[in-house]
Motif scaffolding. Structure first.
Motif, PDB file in Angstrom:
ATOM      1  N   GLN A 168       0.862  -1.137   0.051  1.00 13.81           N
ATOM      2  CA  GLN A 168       0.258  -0.125  -0.125  1.00 13.81           C
ATOM      3  C   GLN A 168       0.949   1.225   0.118  1.00 13.81           C
ATOM      4  N   LEU A 169       2.088   1.182   0.658  1.00 21.66           N
ATOM      5  CA  LEU A 169       2.837   2.636   0.953  1.00 21.66           C
ATOM      6  C   LEU A 169       3.797   2.737  -0.229  1.00 21.66           C
ATOM      7  N   ILE A 170       4.292   1.523  -0.701  1.00 23.34           N
ATOM      8  CA  ILE A 170       5.664   1.649  -1.583  1.00 23.34           C
ATOM      9  C   ILE A 170       5.193   0.757  -2.818  1.00 23.34           C
ATOM     10  N   GLY A 171       4.129   0.369  -3.065  1.00 27.17           N
ATOM     11  CA  GLY A 171       4.102  -0.750  -4.027  1.00 27.17           C
ATOM     12  C   GLY A 171       3.990   0.279  -5.553  1.00 27.17           C
ATOM     13  N   GLU A 172       4.103  -0.387  -6.573  1.00 27.14           N
ATOM     14  CA  GLU A 172       4.216   0.143  -7.795  1.00 27.14           C
ATOM     15  C   GLU A 172       2.960   1.102  -8.060  1.00 27.14           C
ATOM     16  N   VAL A 176      -0.565   6.582  -1.816  1.00 27.75           N
ATOM     17  CA  VAL A 176      -0.652   7.294  -0.384  1.00 27.75           C
ATOM     18  C   VAL A 176       0.037   8.554  -0.393  1.00 27.75           C
ATOM     19  N   GLU A 177      -0.443   9.373   0.216  1.00 23.54           N
ATOM     20  CA  GLU A 177       0.423  10.849   0.409  1.00 23.54           C
ATOM     21  C   GLU A 177       1.212  10.733   1.549  1.00 23.54           C
ATOM     22  N   LYS A 178       2.550  11.282   1.245  1.00 22.16           N
ATOM     23  CA  LYS A 178       3.581  11.452   2.266  1.00 22.16           C
ATOM     24  C   LYS A 178       3.823  12.936   2.390  1.00 22.16           C
ATOM     25  N   GLU A 179       3.944  13.516   3.784  1.00 23.68           N
ATOM     26  CA  GLU A 179       3.877  14.826   3.962  1.00 23.68           C
ATOM     27  C   GLU A 179       5.181  15.211   4.857  1.00 23.68           C
ATOM     28  N   TYR A 180       5.840  16.561   4.188  1.00 22.00           N
ATOM     29  CA  TYR A 180       7.081  16.783   4.889  1.00 22.00           C
ATOM     30  C   TYR A 180       7.148  18.240   5.258  1.00 22.00           C
ATOM     31  N   LEU A 181       7.959  18.482   6.147  1.00 18.60           N
ATOM     32  CA  LEU A 181       8.300  19.703   6.507  1.00 18.60           C
ATOM     33  C   LEU A 181       9.823  20.041   6.110  1.00 18.60           C
ATOM     34  N   VAL A 182       9.849  21.034   5.219  1.00 21.71           N
ATOM     35  CA  VAL A 182      11.310  21.098   4.767  1.00 21.71           C
ATOM     36  C   VAL A 182      11.929  22.367   5.051  1.00 21.71           C
ATOM     37  N   ARG A 183      13.130  22.515   5.598  1.00 23.73           N
ATOM     38  CA  ARG A 183      13.823  23.815   6.174  1.00 23.73           C
ATOM     39  C   ARG A 183      14.721  23.998   5.010  1.00 23.73           C
ATOM     40  N   VAL A 184      14.768  25.217   4.309  1.00 17.87           N
ATOM     41  CA  VAL A 184      15.639  25.443   3.141  1.00 17.87           C
ATOM     42  C   VAL A 184      16.381  26.784   3.226  1.00 17.87           C
ATOM     43  N   GLN A 185      17.570  26.878   2.209  1.00 15.81           N
ATOM     44  CA  GLN A 185      18.249  28.374   2.324  1.00 15.81           C
ATOM     45  C   GLN A 185      18.132  28.394   0.374  1.00 15.81           C
ATOM     46  N   TYR A 186      18.200  29.636   0.486  1.00 16.77           N
ATOM     47  CA  TYR A 186      18.336  30.214  -1.281  1.00 16.77           C
ATOM     48  C   TYR A 186      19.719  30.873  -1.317  1.00 16.77           C
ATOM     49  N   VAL A 248      16.060  23.746  -8.452  1.00 11.37           N
ATOM     50  CA  VAL A 248      15.597  25.146  -8.368  1.00 11.37           C
ATOM     51  C   VAL A 248      16.316  26.307  -7.309  1.00 11.37           C
ATOM     52  N   GLY A 249      17.760  25.751  -7.057  1.00  7.85           N
ATOM     53  CA  GLY A 249      18.424  26.610  -6.296  1.00  7.85           C
ATOM     54  C   GLY A 249      18.401  26.740  -4.913  1.00  7.85           C
ATOM     55  N   LEU A 250      17.600  25.571  -4.233  1.00  5.53           N
ATOM     56  CA  LEU A 250      17.320  25.605  -2.761  1.00  5.53           C
ATOM     57  C   LEU A 250      18.282  24.542  -2.282  1.00  5.53           C
ATOM     58  N   ARG A 251      18.619  24.752  -0.862  1.00  6.11           N
ATOM     59  CA  ARG A 251      19.700  23.926  -0.276  1.00  6.11           C
ATOM     60  C   ARG A 251      18.665  23.388   0.876  1.00  6.11           C
ATOM     61  N   VAL A 252      18.340  22.151   1.209  1.00  6.25           N
ATOM     62  CA  VAL A 252      17.668  21.625   2.337  1.00  6.25           C
ATOM     63  C   VAL A 252      18.663  21.536   3.637  1.00  6.25           C
ATOM     64  N   VAL A 253      18.187  21.976   4.536  1.00  4.76           N
ATOM     65  CA  VAL A 253      18.893  22.013   5.816  1.00  4.76           C
ATOM     66  C   VAL A 253      18.100  21.222   6.863  1.00  4.76           C
ATOM     67  N   GLY A 254      17.144  20.764   6.734  1.00  7.82           N
ATOM     68  CA  GLY A 254      16.196  20.003   7.545  1.00  7.82           C
ATOM     69  C   GLY A 254      14.892  19.522   6.877  1.00  7.82           C
ATOM     70  N   LEU A 255      14.705  18.110   7.207  1.00  5.46           N
ATOM     71  CA  LEU A 255      13.714  17.438   6.589  1.00  5.46           C
ATOM     72  C   LEU A 255      13.062  16.438   7.603  1.00  5.46           C
ATOM     73  N   LYS A 256      11.600  16.871   7.778  1.00  2.00           N
ATOM     74  CA  LYS A 256      11.004  15.901   8.562  1.00  2.00           C
ATOM     75  C   LYS A 256       9.538  15.308   8.016  1.00  2.00           C
ATOM     76  N   ARG A 257       9.389  13.998   8.060  1.00  2.00           N
ATOM     77  CA  ARG A 257       8.148  13.558   7.446  1.00  2.00           C
ATOM     78  C   ARG A 257       7.304  13.511   8.550  1.00  2.00           C
ATOM     79  N   ILE A 258       6.108  14.125   8.317  1.00  4.26           N
ATOM     80  CA  ILE A 258       5.136  14.167   9.676  1.00  4.26           C
ATOM     81  C   ILE A 258       3.697  13.361   9.446  1.00  4.26           C
ATOM     82  N   ARG A 259       3.527  12.766   8.063  1.00  2.85           N
ATOM     83  CA  ARG A 259       2.400  12.198   7.633  1.00  2.85           C
ATOM     84  C   ARG A 259       2.734  10.988   6.589  1.00  2.85           C
ATOM     85  N   MET A 260       2.034   9.886   6.867  1.00  2.00           N
ATOM     86  CA  MET A 260       1.996   8.891   5.829  1.00  2.00           C
ATOM     87  C   MET A 260       0.368   8.505   5.654  1.00  2.00           C
ATOM     88  N   GLY A 261      -0.218   9.085   4.591  1.00  2.00           N
ATOM     89  CA  GLY A 261      -1.580   8.780   4.378  1.00  2.00           C
ATOM     90  C   GLY A 261      -2.250   9.529   5.593  1.00  2.00           C
TER      91      GLY A 261
END
Length: 282
Positions: A168-172, A176-186, A248-261
């Motif tokens: 259900q989560l990773i099949g072809e 299922v939606e996966k939600e992330y909070l992503v801290r970035v620098q430009y 697109v020129g952004l650098r990720v400095v923090g990434l957190k997954r907060i939801r799956m489905g």
């Protein structure tokens, strides 16, 4: 003068079929419309293909009343039944929700870093977990991640013994939606990135990027605050969000997954875990 014997002809080149292509070929119906029994059982949501093969080997599966055999092919109208013993074994399988911290890999140990599953023990179970289950070491057997988080990312990691959950989560065909909070620098901009980042860059994150020569599915991407983006994806390419941001020129400095489905990380503390509760669905 002796003439050297002619060289034998070179053997024909052997084409190595990519794993994804081979898997697709194995999954495709044969010209007579038959499919492998394990695939049909997975498509029906009974179990994973691996589980199906195990059940068939144990004699727990019948096709039209007759014991099934490994590798057997079936038609659409064939009647597949499963013994209660298989259902009981499946009911004992667990799915665990872990708040993965930085420094752990999702799968097998690599480069000296421990896999996230090593965090799962009786001592690290969240005190507020109300699932009516008691931890046992046997629950670690076959416990595998259903979706990755790279070593520098944190948040919700699903570990499961249940092939249906993994499919259900990773099949072809997973949606299922996966939600992330992503801290970035430009570039050199680390504060109020939202004001500096061009609107067309945000539009490209939502749709129009490609990775490894394949276009990405549309994504929902919004500013959560001045330095943090919220991503909602329905696919999971390797290091996808980090690579999208780089394009697109952004650098990720923090990434957190907060939801799956429908399952939220919520207040689960870093390094601790809980069971997927009865009735809780992705």
């Amino acid at each position: 003068m002796n003439t050297p014997p002619p060289k034998p002809p070179a053997p024909p080149a052997v084409r190595r079929i990519p794993r994804s292509e081979a898997a697709a070929a194995a999954a495709s119906p044969s010209p007579d419309g038959l499919v492998r029994l394990n695939k049909r059982m997975a498509d029906l949501g009974l179990c994973s293909r691996r589980e199906a093969d195990d059940w068939i080997d144990r004699g727990w599966v019948r096709v039209n009343g007759q014991p099934a055999t490994t590798g057997q092919k079936v038609a659409g109208g064939d009647r597949i039944t499963v013994e209660r013993a298989a259902q009981g074994a499946q009911a004992r399988q667990v799915t665990i929700l872990l708040h993965k911290p930085v420094g752990y890999v999702s799968g097998q140990a690599e480069d000296g870093h421990l896999p996230a599953v090593t965090l799962v023990s009786a001592r690290s179970r969240w005190a507020e977990d109300r699932a009516p289950l008691q931890f046992a070491p046997a629950q670690l057997r076959g416990l595998a991640p259903a979706g990755r988080l790279d070593i520098d990312s944190v948040g919700l990691l699903v570990l499961t013994q249940d092939g249906r959950v993994a499919r259900q989560l990773i099949g072809e065909d997973a949606q299922v939606e996966k939600e992330y909070l992503v801290r970035v620098q430009y570039g050199a901009v680390a504060q109020d990135v939202r004001a500096a980042f061009p609107a067309e860059g945000l539009a490209r994150l939502r749709h129009g990027l490609a990775l490894d020569g394949r276009p990405l599915k549309p994504a929902r991407v919004e500013w959560e605050n001045a330095e943090q983006l919220r991503f909602v994806l329905t696919e999971g390419r390797k290091r996808q969000i980090r690579r999208m941001c780089e394009l697109v020129g952004l650098r990720v400095v923090g990434l957190k997954r907060i939801r799956m489905g429908r399952v939220l990380l919520g207040r689960l503390p870093p390094g601790q875990w809980r069971y997927l509760a009865p009735g809780e669905r992705f």
